[in-house]
Design an enzyme around this catalytic site. Sequence first.
Site, PDB file in Angstrom:
ATOM      1  N   HIS A  51       0.837  -1.196   0.000  1.00 36.17           N
ATOM      2  CA  HIS A  51       0.000   0.000   0.000  1.00 36.17           C
ATOM      3  C   HIS A  51       0.876   1.252   0.000  1.00 36.17           C
ATOM      4  CE1 HIS A  51      -3.950  -2.031   1.560  1.00 36.17           C
ATOM      5  NE2 HIS A  51      -3.432  -2.629   0.499  1.00 36.17           N
ATOM      6  N   GLU A  53       1.261   3.705   2.095  1.00 34.99           N
ATOM      7  CA  GLU A  53       1.983   3.987   3.326  1.00 34.99           C
ATOM      8  C   GLU A  53       3.242   3.126   3.445  1.00 34.99           C
ATOM      9  OE1 GLU A  53      -2.485   4.117   4.478  1.00 34.99           O
ATOM     10  OE2 GLU A  53      -1.222   3.276   2.896  1.00 34.99           O
ATOM     11  N   ALA A 157     -19.408   9.550 -29.884  1.00 35.15           N
ATOM     12  CA  ALA A 157     -18.957  10.594 -30.802  1.00 35.15           C
ATOM     13  C   ALA A 157     -20.119  10.910 -31.737  1.00 35.15           C
ATOM     14  CB  ALA A 157     -17.754  10.119 -31.606  1.00 35.15           C
ATOM     15  N   ASP A 206     -19.760  -3.592 -36.149  1.00 35.75           N
ATOM     16  CA  ASP A 206     -18.356  -3.169 -36.156  1.00 35.75           C
ATOM     17  C   ASP A 206     -17.354  -4.292 -35.870  1.00 35.75           C
ATOM     18  OD1 ASP A 206     -19.478  -0.693 -36.510  1.00 35.75           O
ATOM     19  OD2 ASP A 206     -19.056   0.035 -34.493  1.00 35.75           O
TER      20      ASP A 206
END
Length: 347
Positions: A51, A53, A157, A206
């Site tokens: 982590h 820390e 888009a 697509d």
Amino acid sequence: MKIHEKYISRCIALAKNGLGTTYPNPMVGSVIVYEDKIIGEGWHKKAGGPHAEVNAVNSVQDKSLLKKATIYVSLEPCSHFGKTPPCCDLIIKNKIPNVVIGTVDPNIKVAGNGIKKLIEAGVHVTVGILEDECNELNKRFFTFHQNKRPYIILKWAQSQDGFIAPLEKLEKKPVWITNAYSRQLVHKWRTEEQAILVGTQTVIDDNPKLNARDWYGNNPVRIILDQNNRIPEENAVFDNQTKTIVFSNSKNTISKENTTFEVIDFKQNIAQQIVDSLYKHNIQSVIIEGGLQTLQTFIDENLWDEARVFIGKTFLEKGIKAPFIPKTNSEKHTIDTDEFLIIRNHD
């Protein structure tokens, strides 16, 4: 800028290095300061690894200074054993006297227990420095734990005249509305979010791979809506390269190691059923790339957090109209020839 804000701001900047690589953990940055000088810093790089820390403490050359230092951390230190030991124990073990925390961890396993443990050990704890900024940093993690669903990003888009696609296509490949820079940015986003979701028609029209080809990073989990199991098994989404979850009204006969089928009722609350299932799959964020019916479903059920909309220079004259969002609070940007809007849903 006040001294605490200065160092928490640095924690946030460090934490952002982990965007897209820490799931299911949050992004966290940590800075250790002695006499107004940074003597150590670190961030959480990936789940299962040290982590923030731990990395910060390990980077301090003179460990004797820890007993007189302040450790800053953008999110409350953990107090439980997961894949790594509790960070609270590390702080207490090293006798760091002061801890400054950006915001409280919403995870029920922590949720204030880390702060309580530190105070009980005699550590001086300050909480709530740049709290809004720290919450924004981990908006995905917070949404997942507080709302029991992924953070949802809508993306599409559209042409100058408001269409997202032509009515008819001659080939099974995308019709590009935006420029190459915008398309590369979308691939960058795919590495940052845990999953990507599209509808049946997008896959059939697509044949997308839904991966991050134009940017280095992790490929997202693929989420496919295929109500009547119409997508052929030879399509790219069934290539077994990436974990794929398919929502259908019945189990499919396709048997692949990396593909899971989830049955839902397509006659009611489709978006809600999907996000409930994704929560069970521990998916913290999803970018929804269309088409129109899929995007509008999430908009109509008000299950979205932000929309990222590109407006290209292209004119299609006729085609499939862009989704409708009844919002006006948008940020406007430009990417070369394209306009780019970010619309946030604060409801």
